[in-house]
Design a protein around this motif. Structure first.
Motif, mmCIF file in Angstrom:
data_model
loop_
_atom_site.group_PDB
_atom_site.id
_atom_site.type_symbol
_atom_site.label_atom_id
_atom_site.label_comp_id
_atom_site.label_asym_id
_atom_site.label_seq_id
_atom_site.Cartn_x
_atom_site.Cartn_y
_atom_site.Cartn_z
ATOM 1 N N GLN A 101 0.822 -1.212 0.000
ATOM 2 C CA GLN A 101 0.000 0.000 0.000
ATOM 3 C C GLN A 101 0.858 1.264 0.000
ATOM 4 O O GLN A 101 0.538 2.244 -0.669
ATOM 5 C CB GLN A 101 -0.936 -0.004 1.206
ATOM 6 C CG GLN A 101 -1.989 -1.087 1.134
ATOM 7 C CD GLN A 101 -2.767 -1.220 2.429
ATOM 8 O OE1 GLN A 101 -2.507 -0.539 3.415
ATOM 9 N NE2 GLN A 101 -3.741 -2.121 2.427
ATOM 10 N N LYS A 104 2.457 2.335 -3.450
ATOM 11 C CA LYS A 104 1.531 3.071 -4.330
ATOM 12 C C LYS A 104 1.590 4.578 -4.086
ATOM 13 O O LYS A 104 1.424 5.372 -5.000
ATOM 14 C CB LYS A 104 0.105 2.568 -4.137
ATOM 15 C CG LYS A 104 -0.123 1.157 -4.646
ATOM 16 C CD LYS A 104 -1.542 0.735 -4.430
ATOM 17 C CE LYS A 104 -1.844 -0.701 -4.679
ATOM 18 N NZ LYS A 104 -1.074 -1.457 -5.582
ATOM 19 N N LYS A 105 1.867 4.971 -2.847
ATOM 20 C CA LYS A 105 1.958 6.396 -2.506
ATOM 21 C C LYS A 105 3.223 7.046 -3.062
ATOM 22 O O LYS A 105 3.350 8.259 -3.054
ATOM 23 C CB LYS A 105 1.919 6.578 -0.989
ATOM 24 C CG LYS A 105 0.608 6.168 -0.358
ATOM 25 C CD LYS A 105 0.650 6.332 1.136
ATOM 26 C CE LYS A 105 -0.656 5.878 1.772
ATOM 27 N NZ LYS A 105 -0.597 6.000 3.231
ATOM 28 N N SER A 107 4.374 6.574 -6.227
ATOM 29 C CA SER A 107 4.391 6.438 -7.686
ATOM 30 C C SER A 107 4.832 7.704 -8.429
ATOM 31 O O SER A 107 5.170 7.638 -9.601
ATOM 32 C CB SER A 107 3.034 5.971 -8.194
ATOM 33 O OG SER A 107 2.046 6.931 -7.898
ATOM 34 N N ALA A 131 5.041 -4.535 -7.966
ATOM 35 C CA ALA A 131 4.510 -3.188 -7.683
ATOM 36 C C ALA A 131 5.550 -2.116 -8.006
ATOM 37 O O ALA A 131 5.217 -1.068 -8.571
ATOM 38 C CB ALA A 131 4.078 -3.083 -6.220
ATOM 39 N N ASP A 135 4.659 0.582 -10.876
ATOM 40 C CA ASP A 135 4.603 2.006 -10.541
ATOM 41 C C ASP A 135 5.831 2.771 -11.029
ATOM 42 O O ASP A 135 5.921 3.983 -10.837
ATOM 43 C CB ASP A 135 4.430 2.194 -9.028
ATOM 44 C CG ASP A 135 3.061 1.717 -8.554
ATOM 45 O OD1 ASP A 135 2.145 1.575 -9.391
ATOM 46 O OD2 ASP A 135 2.909 1.487 -7.344
#
Length: 185
Positions: A101, A104-105, A107, A131, A135
């Motif tokens: 999670q 994702k912040k 990216s 991931a 990203d």
């Protein structure tokens, strides 16, 4: 408990087995391999633990170090450790929570060096590496070092190549880079 890093600096660690600091031998080997590539780099430390790798990167001149760690107790120790080594022209940030999670912040950023050291028995290797690739947070000239058990087979990520693997006792490190990195050097 405490451990020493570059410049004979003493860092705190959590008692017990909640975190597993990267051994001094492995830390030294990684920083020797990446010698001359740390100053002014952006460093991402995944499953940060005690923060020894990020602290070492700060001591060696990284301009930005970001750590992601699930444990709130560990985040407190990391904060203390990094505060004691950060210089005025450097920045650091610790993101607490699930590594997938939190990635994702990030990216909108890219990192020159990414160090990934999850619990060896976890199922995080494939999804975290995918991931990072999805990203696009690894700089085109960047590298990832993944710590794992020597018996583990590192995942294949289509846009990356494994360009180096090293084993140090019960620890193995696999280095990934973008497939066309060698052609540009």
């Amino acid at each position: 408990m405490a451990l020493r890093i570059y410049g004979n600096r003493l860092l705190k660690t959590l008692p017990g087995q909640e975190t597993r600091p990267t051994s001094a031998k492995v830390r030294q080997a990684i920083f020797n391999i990446w010698q001359g590539k740390i100053e002014d780099c952006c460093w991402l430390d995944l499953c940060t633990g005690s923060g020894s790798m990020g602290a070492e990167a700060l001591c060696r001149g990284a301009s930005l170090v970001i750590g992601i760690e699930q444990s709130s107790r560990a985040c407190s120790i990391i904060q203390q450790n990094w505060r004691q080594v950060v210089k005025q022209n450097q920045k650091f940030q610790i993101l607490r929570g699930n590594v997938l999670q939190q990635i994702k912040k990030l990216s909108s950023q890219t990192f020159d060096k990414i160090y990934f050291d999850p619990p060896y028995a976890s199922d995080l290797y494939q999804p975290v590496l995918e991931a990072i690739a999805h990203d696009q947070i690894l700089d085109i000239n960047g590298e990832i070092a993944v710590e794992h058990s020597p018996s583990f087979t590192p995942p294949t990520i289509p846009i990356w190549q494994i360009h180096r693997q090293k084993t140090y006792g019960n620890t193995a490190i696999t280095f990934y880079s973008h497939i066309d990195m060698e052609e540009r050097e």
